[in-house]
Design a protein around this motif. Structure first.
Motif, PDB file in Angstrom:
ATOM      1  N   UNK A 103      -6.716   5.113  12.987  1.00 38.34           N
ATOM      2  CA  UNK A 103      -6.604   5.164  11.519  1.00 38.34           C
ATOM      3  C   UNK A 103      -5.607   6.242  11.088  1.00 38.34           C
ATOM      4  N   UNK A 104      -4.426   6.288  11.725  1.00 36.65           N
ATOM      5  CA  UNK A 104      -3.530   7.410  11.415  1.00 36.65           C
ATOM      6  C   UNK A 104      -2.707   7.206  10.142  1.00 36.65           C
ATOM      7  N   UNK A 105      -2.592   5.950   9.697  1.00 36.06           N
ATOM      8  CA  UNK A 105      -1.766   5.716   8.500  1.00 36.06           C
ATOM      9  C   UNK A 105      -2.521   4.825   7.516  1.00 36.06           C
ATOM     10  N   UNK A 106      -2.030   3.606   7.291  1.00 30.90           N
ATOM     11  CA  UNK A 106      -2.674   2.746   6.299  1.00 30.90           C
ATOM     12  C   UNK A 106      -3.386   1.547   6.920  1.00 30.90           C
ATOM     13  N   UNK A 107      -3.544   1.572   8.255  1.00 31.54           N
ATOM     14  CA  UNK A 107      -4.292   0.502   8.925  1.00 31.54           C
ATOM     15  C   UNK A 107      -5.608   1.058   9.440  1.00 31.54           C
ATOM     16  N   UNK A 108      -6.683   0.305   9.203  1.00 31.82           N
ATOM     17  CA  UNK A 108      -7.957   0.608   9.872  1.00 31.82           C
ATOM     18  C   UNK A 108      -8.034  -0.359  11.044  1.00 31.82           C
ATOM     19  N   UNK A 109      -8.002   0.176  12.276  1.00 34.32           N
ATOM     20  CA  UNK A 109      -7.950  -0.679  13.468  1.00 34.32           C
ATOM     21  C   UNK A 109      -9.092  -0.329  14.414  1.00 34.32           C
ATOM     22  N   UNK A 110      -9.721  -1.365  14.940  1.00 38.62           N
ATOM     23  CA  UNK A 110     -10.818  -1.190  15.894  1.00 38.62           C
ATOM     24  C   UNK A 110     -10.615  -2.197  17.023  1.00 38.62           C
ATOM     25  N   UNK A 163      -9.223   3.513   4.743  1.00 33.09           N
ATOM     26  CA  UNK A 163      -9.617   3.668   6.141  1.00 33.09           C
ATOM     27  C   UNK A 163     -11.077   4.063   6.279  1.00 33.09           C
ATOM     28  N   UNK A 164     -11.519   4.996   5.453  1.00 31.69           N
ATOM     29  CA  UNK A 164     -12.903   5.469   5.558  1.00 31.69           C
ATOM     30  C   UNK A 164     -13.891   4.325   5.382  1.00 31.69           C
ATOM     31  N   UNK A 165     -13.595   3.444   4.445  1.00 39.24           N
ATOM     32  CA  UNK A 165     -14.542   2.348   4.204  1.00 39.24           C
ATOM     33  C   UNK A 165     -14.369   1.241   5.241  1.00 39.24           C
ATOM     34  N   UNK A 166     -13.122   0.846   5.492  1.00 43.67           N
ATOM     35  CA  UNK A 166     -12.886  -0.316   6.357  1.00 43.67           C
ATOM     36  C   UNK A 166     -13.224  -0.064   7.820  1.00 43.67           C
ATOM     37  N   UNK A 167     -12.965   1.142   8.315  1.00 44.49           N
ATOM     38  CA  UNK A 167     -13.162   1.362   9.747  1.00 44.49           C
ATOM     39  C   UNK A 167     -14.645   1.247  10.111  1.00 44.49           C
ATOM     40  N   UNK A 168     -15.513   1.685   9.229  1.00 50.59           N
ATOM     41  CA  UNK A 168     -16.951   1.584   9.508  1.00 50.59           C
ATOM     42  C   UNK A 168     -17.387   0.122   9.501  1.00 50.59           C
TER      43      UNK A 168
END
Ligand code: ZN
Length: 376
Positions: free
Chosen positions: A24-31, A70-75
């Protein structure tokens, strides 16, 4: 049953294991979920997921928006993937890898804190991965770390970074050429906007448009673009990239030749080609210069990052660097920011003995030459 499962986990811990990776270093939430099912073979990418902030209306990434995104999407992505594949309860992952820097702090925190929390809750190791190391090591995934062998050269070019790196080992990387202003992808995005392209990923649209209009390549057009940082009296052999001037050059051309701001498709294609060709020529010229000045002889060259997917750039690299025996072009999905690359870099680090202690925080600036924490 429960005891057997626990015993088998411990016995296999260092041999086969499963990885949760977060970027999550920029504007992508990636898992991503990676299964290290056989140490002698590449890990299986069970599934990877990415949610990109839509910044089309803003004309660029707004850090505070990216942080909230990122905070919302990554979870959400993490919980969905773990549940979907049944990696819960006793079947939870055995290793957590997450980007610790460099990047936008607000964005990094969302992913890294979640990773740290899960590592504590599951009592499994954590590896905080350097984002650029993820990009650098990605091409080694397909061969399970065999190819490219060290030392190798990489050109990493995306919207966030443009650099040429000499990699001597897992933890020894030297930036030979870096940008003194903005990244190539950022410049191509902004130049594309000046030429009349719209959307969320303008550089990509410009590249696709040029591919569709290849018959216009090299045809005459009123559009003057020159390479930056060429030798002039008082400045010789400058080992650096500069892409900021391309934007001002395009603006100058637009006001000089196309004051009403509109170009026909043919003009757009001819001007776009001249622009892209000059940007790539600048990139390749500085690599050649670095190899000559530093007397670098390597067999392998990696071209990665969002801009690296461009076929025009790839063709130019092959033509201009005939001494390179093996070119590696990671597939486009692994060239842009993603969590699989963080998982793979995490695996390489973990298997070399790296563990990141709980309590380390994210880092906005983290020079690639400062990887002492990985030296074990
Ligand atoms: Zn990146």
């Amino acid at each position: 049953m429960l005891r057997l499962r626990t015993m088998s986990r411990c016995w296999h811990q260092s041999r086969t294991y499963r990885v949760l990776a977060i970027e999550t270093s920029c504007d992508d939430a990636c898992v991503a979920l990676l299964d290290r099912f056989d140490p002698a073979r590449p890990p299986r990418v069970v599934e990877e997921s990415k949610h990109t902030l839509d910044s089309a209306h803003a004309g660029g990434v707004i850090p505070t928006d990216a942080a909230v995104h990122n905070r919302t999407q990554v979870a959400v992505l993490t919980s969905e993937l773990l549940a979907k594949h049944g990696w819960t309860g006793l079947d939870r992952p055995d290793l957590v890898c997450a980007t610790r820097g460099p990047g936008m702090v607000g964005s990094l925190v969302g992913g890294y804190q979640l990773a740290q929390g899960l590592s504590i809750a599951w009592n499994v190791p954590l590896v905080g991965v350097h984002h650029m190391l993820g990009h650098l090591l990605t091409p080694r995934l397909a061969s399970n770390g065999q190819e490219p062998q060290f030392p190798f050269l990489s050109l990493m070019a995306s919207g966030g970074h443009t650099m040429c790196v000499l990699s001597r080992s897992l933890v020894d990387h030297e930036i030979l050429v870096d940008t003194i202003d903005i990244a190539a992808g950022d410049a191509l995005d902004k130049c594309g906007r000046e030429l009349g392209f719209r959307g969320n990923m303008i550089g990509k649209e410009l590249a696709a448009f040029l591919e569709q209009h290849s018959r216009e390549w090299g045809q005459p057009v009123d559009f003057d673009i020159k390479e930056p940082l060429l030798n002039v009296p008082g400045r010789k052999d400058m080992l650096a990239y500069s892409f900021g001037s391309f934007i001002s050059q395009v603006r100058t051309n637009m006001s000089k030749y196309y004051p009403d701001g509109t170009l026909t498709d043919a003009q757009k294609a001819r001007a776009g080609y001249r622009l892209a060709q000059t940007v790539f020529r600048h990139m390749v010229a500085k690599i050649k210069l670095a190899m000559r000045l530093r007397n670098i002889q390597v067999d392998s060259f990696v071209c990665s990052g969002g801009v690296a997917a461009n076929t025009m750039l790839r063709t130019m690299l092959r033509a201009e660097l005939p001494e390179i025996k093996h070119f590696h072009f990671p597939e486009p999905r692994l060239c842009t920011d993603n969590a699989t690359m963080i998982g793979w870099a995490g695996i390489e680090l973990y298997e070399s003995g790296v563990r990141t202690p709980i309590g380390k925080s994210v880092v906005r600036k983290w020079p690639l030459c400062e990887l002492d924490e990985y030296k074990v």
